[in-house]
Motif scaffolding. Structure first.
Motif, PDB file in Angstrom:
ATOM      1  N   THR A   1      20.407 -34.150  -2.869  1.00  0.00           N
ATOM      2  CA  THR A   1      20.710 -33.372  -4.069  1.00  0.00           C
ATOM      3  C   THR A   1      21.619 -34.169  -4.997  1.00  0.00           C
ATOM      4  O   THR A   1      22.143 -35.214  -4.613  1.00  0.00           O
ATOM      5  CB  THR A   1      21.400 -32.041  -3.700  1.00  0.00           C
ATOM      6  OG1 THR A   1      22.713 -32.335  -3.205  1.00  0.00           O
ATOM      7  CG2 THR A   1      20.594 -31.258  -2.664  1.00  0.00           C
TER       8      THR A   1
ATOM      9  N   LEU B   1      17.312 -23.062  -0.014  1.00  0.00           N
ATOM     10  CA  LEU B   1      16.079 -22.756  -0.743  1.00  0.00           C
ATOM     11  C   LEU B   1      15.255 -21.837   0.143  1.00  0.00           C
ATOM     12  O   LEU B   1      15.091 -22.115   1.332  1.00  0.00           O
ATOM     13  CB  LEU B   1      15.270 -24.029  -1.005  1.00  0.00           C
ATOM     14  CG  LEU B   1      15.503 -24.786  -2.281  1.00  0.00           C
ATOM     15  CD1 LEU B   1      14.705 -26.084  -2.281  1.00  0.00           C
ATOM     16  CD2 LEU B   1      15.154 -23.978  -3.503  1.00  0.00           C
TER      17      LEU B   1
ATOM     18  N   ILE C   1      17.419 -19.966  -4.712  1.00  0.00           N
ATOM     19  CA  ILE C   1      18.263 -21.091  -4.341  1.00  0.00           C
ATOM     20  C   ILE C   1      19.714 -20.615  -4.305  1.00  0.00           C
ATOM     21  O   ILE C   1      20.163 -19.903  -5.212  1.00  0.00           O
ATOM     22  CB  ILE C   1      18.085 -22.297  -5.288  1.00  0.00           C
ATOM     23  CG1 ILE C   1      18.850 -23.517  -4.768  1.00  0.00           C
ATOM     24  CG2 ILE C   1      18.458 -21.954  -6.725  1.00  0.00           C
ATOM     25  CD1 ILE C   1      18.461 -24.830  -5.439  1.00  0.00           C
TER      26      ILE C   1
ATOM     27  N   ALA D   1      10.397 -25.419  -8.264  1.00  0.00           N
ATOM     28  CA  ALA D   1      10.534 -26.862  -8.075  1.00  0.00           C
ATOM     29  C   ALA D   1       9.210 -27.522  -8.413  1.00  0.00           C
ATOM     30  O   ALA D   1       8.152 -26.891  -8.342  1.00  0.00           O
ATOM     31  CB  ALA D   1      10.929 -27.177  -6.636  1.00  0.00           C
TER      32      ALA D   1
ATOM     33  N   VAL E   1      14.274 -29.552  -9.164  1.00  0.00           N
ATOM     34  CA  VAL E   1      14.569 -28.206  -8.686  1.00  0.00           C
ATOM     35  C   VAL E   1      15.329 -27.471  -9.788  1.00  0.00           C
ATOM     36  O   VAL E   1      16.260 -28.016 -10.368  1.00  0.00           O
ATOM     37  CB  VAL E   1      15.421 -28.263  -7.396  1.00  0.00           C
ATOM     38  CG1 VAL E   1      15.736 -26.867  -6.891  1.00  0.00           C
ATOM     39  CG2 VAL E   1      14.711 -29.082  -6.321  1.00  0.00           C
TER      40      VAL E   1
ATOM     41  N   SER F   1      18.860 -27.430 -13.883  1.00  0.00           N
ATOM     42  CA  SER F   1      17.949 -28.250 -13.082  1.00  0.00           C
ATOM     43  C   SER F   1      18.694 -29.410 -12.443  1.00  0.00           C
ATOM     44  O   SER F   1      19.704 -29.872 -12.961  1.00  0.00           O
ATOM     45  CB  SER F   1      16.826 -28.821 -13.958  1.00  0.00           C
ATOM     46  OG  SER F   1      16.009 -27.795 -14.444  1.00  0.00           O
TER      47      SER F   1
END
Length: 153
Positions: free
Chosen positions: A34, A83, A99, A112, A122, A134
């Motif tokens: 991430t 998620l 999420i 996503a 995502v 995002s």
């Protein structure tokens, strides 16, 4: 030089379209880093897709300090599903999920899309997709340092 740049741009765009057209849901399975350095494994669970925290780039333990449920604020984030409920919509797109953002303890609607084999965009949002945020996640080898193998599906 300009002709070469235009040709390269056209080839990259064509390659991206070809990837999306040939994509299957399974292409998104794996471990993703991430924007904040967390490692999330995306996997299929029945008819839906989920993502759970399986590590972090720096290997540091993080806790769910902002969870609205006070009893969960001391739990480690490792293994937490962030998620949930994503459905594959075709062409590398997933929709209809949620999420969880451990940085603020809130859960949002989610979608996503996979733009290439190693990039997953995502988006968490409120109400409509225009009101949200995002992140671009990058694929990580499932054997990378700080990926907890015992948590992988």
């Amino acid at each position: 030089m300009l002709k070469r740049a235009l040709l390269c741009t056209a080839l990259l765009a064509t390659a991206g379209m070809a990837f999306a057209a040939d994509q299957k849901a399974e292409d998104a399975a794996g471990v993703w880093e991430t924007a904040s350095g967390g490692y999330v494994e995306l996997y299929e669970d029945g008819d839906h897709w989920k993502g759970k925290i399986v590590g972090s780039k720096d290997g540091q333990a993080r806790y769910d300090k902002k969870n609205p449920d006070e009893s969960k604020r001391d739990r480690r984030l490792l293994g937490v599903t962030v998620l949930d409920g994503l459905s594959y919509a075709g062409d590398g797109k997933f929709e209809g999920g949620t999420i969880y953002d451990p940085n603020n303890g809130k859960t949002y609607k989610a979608k996503a899309s996979q733009s290439d084999p190693d990039t997953l965009d995502v988006r968490g949002y409120i109400g409509i997709s225009l009101i949200g945020k995002s992140q671009t996640w990058k694929r990580v080898d499932k054997n990378a340092e700080h990926v907890h193998q015992d948590l992988l599906e």
